[in-house]
Design a protein around this motif. Sequence first.
Motif, PDB file in Angstrom:
ATOM      1  N   ALA A  90      47.810  79.379  -7.466  1.00 33.44           N
ATOM      2  CA  ALA A  90      49.180  78.903  -7.246  1.00 33.44           C
ATOM      3  C   ALA A  90      50.227  79.985  -7.481  1.00 33.44           C
ATOM      4  O   ALA A  90      51.348  79.860  -6.978  1.00 33.44           O
ATOM      5  N   ALA A 139      54.720  79.044 -13.150  1.00 37.46           N
ATOM      6  CA  ALA A 139      53.347  78.937 -12.647  1.00 37.46           C
ATOM      7  C   ALA A 139      52.428  79.971 -13.288  1.00 37.46           C
ATOM      8  O   ALA A 139      51.250  79.688 -13.554  1.00 37.46           O
ATOM      9  N   GLY A 165      50.001  82.869  -6.250  1.00 36.39           N
ATOM     10  CA  GLY A 165      50.007  83.626  -4.999  1.00 36.39           C
ATOM     11  C   GLY A 165      49.671  85.084  -5.164  1.00 36.39           C
ATOM     12  O   GLY A 165      48.760  85.458  -5.917  1.00 36.39           O
ATOM     13  N   ARG A 174      40.180  74.324 -12.850  1.00 30.03           N
ATOM     14  CA  ARG A 174      41.633  74.094 -12.901  1.00 30.03           C
ATOM     15  C   ARG A 174      42.363  75.416 -13.110  1.00 30.03           C
ATOM     16  O   ARG A 174      43.393  75.674 -12.476  1.00 30.03           O
ATOM     17  N   ARG A 199      42.606  77.132  -9.844  1.00 32.40           N
ATOM     18  CA  ARG A 199      43.660  76.555  -8.986  1.00 32.40           C
ATOM     19  C   ARG A 199      45.043  77.015  -9.448  1.00 32.40           C
ATOM     20  O   ARG A 199      45.909  77.335  -8.628  1.00 32.40           O
ATOM     21  N   SER A 200      45.253  77.060 -10.748  1.00 32.21           N
ATOM     22  CA  SER A 200      46.542  77.507 -11.283  1.00 32.21           C
ATOM     23  C   SER A 200      46.790  78.971 -10.963  1.00 32.21           C
ATOM     24  O   SER A 200      47.916  79.354 -10.637  1.00 32.21           O
TER      25      SER A 200
END
Length: 185
Positions: free
Chosen positions: A142, A30, A144, A135, A138-139
Amino acid sequence: MVKLNRIYTRTGDQGTTGLVDGSRVSKADARMVAIGDVDEANSAIGVAIASLTNDDLRSALTRVQNDLFDLGADLATPGDDFTPGEMTLRIVPAQVERLEREIDAMNAEIPPLTSFVLPGGAAASLHLARAIVRRAERSAVAIGDAANPQALAYLNRLSDFLFVACRAVNLLAGGDVLWVAGENR
């Protein structure tokens, strides 16, 4: 200083890549997806710069491109200490605040929105860059807690910056392309 004598190293041939601390992760990790999306956003901004004639906006976007390289290095640095150092690049509040000032300055010259806008017109390439930045955000979300909160704020603000830049470019070319709800029913 960066000095690259060889472009290929063969160290990634098995599907892994190195992080700033020397550790290796899968290219599908990720964190690497986020870094790749930031790189793609940076490239899309470069395409947009090539079509712009406004020197101030070109300069601002070139600063953004440099920030995105810093942001990529930030994401490539594992750990939960997001303090910048001499050898550790981290996105800092001043970078986010600069974007906010630039957004406010551009937005002051643009009439308020009366409709949603379609991604087009003279600013179409900037709209594409904005979508890619979203995008990338968002990545980065992801991954965290492994993501610097300032890096996340920067990406969020950058999509706002690009949206306002799109409106500024389209204003000079005749205006935004407006959404007409239900027009094709």
